[in-house]
Design a protein around this motif. Structure first.
Motif, PDB file in Angstrom:
ATOM      1  N   UNK A 165       0.858  -1.176   0.000  1.00  0.00           N
ATOM      2  CA  UNK A 165       0.000   0.000   0.000  1.00  0.00           C
ATOM      3  C   UNK A 165       0.897   1.230   0.000  1.00  0.00           C
ATOM      4  N   UNK A 166       0.541   2.208  -0.816  1.00  0.00           N
ATOM      5  CA  UNK A 166       1.302   3.449  -0.933  1.00  0.00           C
ATOM      6  C   UNK A 166       0.407   4.604  -0.516  1.00  0.00           C
ATOM      7  N   UNK A 167       0.923   5.496   0.320  1.00  0.00           N
ATOM      8  CA  UNK A 167       0.204   6.707   0.702  1.00  0.00           C
ATOM      9  C   UNK A 167       0.990   7.898   0.177  1.00  0.00           C
ATOM     10  N   UNK A 168       0.339   8.726  -0.621  1.00  0.00           N
ATOM     11  CA  UNK A 168       0.966   9.912  -1.180  1.00  0.00           C
ATOM     12  C   UNK A 168       0.453  11.149  -0.449  1.00  0.00           C
ATOM     13  N   UNK A 169       1.371  11.968   0.058  1.00  0.00           N
ATOM     14  CA  UNK A 169       1.011  13.228   0.699  1.00  0.00           C
ATOM     15  C   UNK A 169       1.931  14.307   0.175  1.00  0.00           C
ATOM     16  N   UNK A 170       1.468  15.531   0.198  1.00  0.00           N
ATOM     17  CA  UNK A 170       2.283  16.655  -0.241  1.00  0.00           C
ATOM     18  C   UNK A 170       1.532  17.521  -1.227  1.00  0.00           C
ATOM     19  N   UNK A 171       2.256  18.493  -1.781  1.00  0.00           N
ATOM     20  CA  UNK A 171       1.644  19.425  -2.718  1.00  0.00           C
ATOM     21  C   UNK A 171       2.500  19.519  -3.974  1.00  0.00           C
ATOM     22  N   UNK A 172       1.857  19.398  -5.129  1.00  0.00           N
ATOM     23  CA  UNK A 172       2.511  19.516  -6.422  1.00  0.00           C
ATOM     24  C   UNK A 172       2.014  20.768  -7.119  1.00  0.00           C
ATOM     25  N   UNK A 190      -3.457   2.581  -3.431  1.00  0.00           N
ATOM     26  CA  UNK A 190      -2.848   3.905  -3.359  1.00  0.00           C
ATOM     27  C   UNK A 190      -3.812   4.828  -2.633  1.00  0.00           C
ATOM     28  N   UNK A 191      -3.341   5.446  -1.561  1.00  0.00           N
ATOM     29  CA  UNK A 191      -4.128   6.429  -0.820  1.00  0.00           C
ATOM     30  C   UNK A 191      -3.602   7.797  -1.239  1.00  0.00           C
ATOM     31  N   UNK A 192      -4.454   8.603  -1.850  1.00  0.00           N
ATOM     32  CA  UNK A 192      -4.053   9.883  -2.434  1.00  0.00           C
ATOM     33  C   UNK A 192      -4.448  11.043  -1.528  1.00  0.00           C
ATOM     34  N   UNK A 193      -3.456  11.656  -0.896  1.00  0.00           N
ATOM     35  CA  UNK A 193      -3.664  12.861  -0.095  1.00  0.00           C
ATOM     36  C   UNK A 193      -2.897  14.037  -0.702  1.00  0.00           C
ATOM     37  N   UNK A 194      -2.660  13.987  -2.017  1.00  0.00           N
ATOM     38  CA  UNK A 194      -1.923  15.044  -2.692  1.00  0.00           C
ATOM     39  C   UNK A 194      -2.819  16.258  -2.939  1.00  0.00           C
ATOM     40  N   UNK A 195      -2.222  17.433  -2.874  1.00  0.00           N
ATOM     41  CA  UNK A 195      -2.914  18.673  -3.229  1.00  0.00           C
ATOM     42  C   UNK A 195      -2.114  19.348  -4.333  1.00  0.00           C
ATOM     43  N   UNK A 196      -2.677  20.405  -4.931  1.00  0.00           N
ATOM     44  CA  UNK A 196      -2.011  21.086  -6.033  1.00  0.00           C
ATOM     45  C   UNK A 196      -2.172  22.597  -5.904  1.00  0.00           C
ATOM     46  N   UNK A 197      -1.220  23.326  -6.513  1.00  0.00           N
ATOM     47  CA  UNK A 197      -1.258  24.795  -6.504  1.00  0.00           C
ATOM     48  C   UNK A 197      -2.296  25.336  -7.480  1.00  0.00           C
ATOM     49  N   UNK A 198      -2.379  24.726  -8.668  1.00  0.00           N
ATOM     50  CA  UNK A 198      -3.350  25.204  -9.649  1.00  0.00           C
ATOM     51  C   UNK A 198      -3.992  24.034 -10.364  1.00  0.00           C
ATOM     52  N   UNK A 199      -5.193  24.291 -10.884  1.00  0.00           N
ATOM     53  CA  UNK A 199      -5.964  23.260 -11.577  1.00  0.00           C
ATOM     54  C   UNK A 199      -5.724  23.398 -13.072  1.00  0.00           C
ATOM     55  N   UNK A 200      -4.964  22.482 -13.632  1.00  0.00           N
ATOM     56  CA  UNK A 200      -4.694  22.512 -15.062  1.00  0.00           C
ATOM     57  C   UNK A 200      -5.546  21.487 -15.818  1.00  0.00           C
ATOM     58  N   UNK A 201      -6.622  21.033 -15.215  1.00  0.00           N
ATOM     59  CA  UNK A 201      -7.483  20.038 -15.859  1.00  0.00           C
ATOM     60  C   UNK A 201      -8.299  20.638 -17.006  1.00  0.00           C
ATOM     61  N   UNK A 202      -8.377  21.933 -17.090  1.00  0.00           N
ATOM     62  CA  UNK A 202      -9.114  22.605 -18.170  1.00  0.00           C
ATOM     63  C   UNK A 202      -8.382  22.493 -19.502  1.00  0.00           C
ATOM     64  N   UNK A 203      -7.087  22.171 -19.462  1.00  0.00           N
ATOM     65  CA  UNK A 203      -6.253  22.143 -20.658  1.00  0.00           C
ATOM     66  C   UNK A 203      -6.690  21.038 -21.603  1.00  0.00           C
ATOM     67  N   UNK A 204      -6.810  21.360 -22.869  1.00  0.00           N
ATOM     68  CA  UNK A 204      -7.157  20.368 -23.883  1.00  0.00           C
ATOM     69  C   UNK A 204      -5.934  19.512 -24.204  1.00  0.00           C
ATOM     70  N   UNK A 205      -6.126  18.237 -24.551  1.00  0.00           N
ATOM     71  CA  UNK A 205      -4.994  17.341 -24.833  1.00  0.00           C
ATOM     72  C   UNK A 205      -4.103  17.818 -25.975  1.00  0.00           C
TER      73      UNK A 205
END
Length: 61
Positions: free
Chosen positions: A1-8, A30-45
């Motif tokens: 089991x992997x736990x990810x923490x921190x900010x990208x 995988x346990x995901x506790x990651x956060x991010x500075x900005x949301x780049x999910x709007x970007x088109x492929x």
């Protein structure tokens, strides 16, 4: 089991980190506790990736 923490930098980096862990042999969860500075999910492929998620920075994940 992997736990990810921190900010990208971007949300896409978080998703890549989680996916890389899931694809690693022997990882069953995988346990995901990651956060991010900005949301780049709007970007088109078809758009170029922001510099923050390319090159050496991505390799350090």
């Amino acid at each position: 089991m992997v736990t990810l923490t921190g900010q990208l930098e971007g949300r896409s980096e978080c998703a890549m980190a989680v996916e890389m862990c899931r694809r690693t042999d022997g990882v069953v969860a995988v346990v995901d506790h990651l956060t991010h500075h900005f949301d780049d999910s709007w970007r088109r492929p078809d758009e170029p990736a922001p510099e923050a998620i390319t090159g050496n920075r991505l390799r350090r994940l």
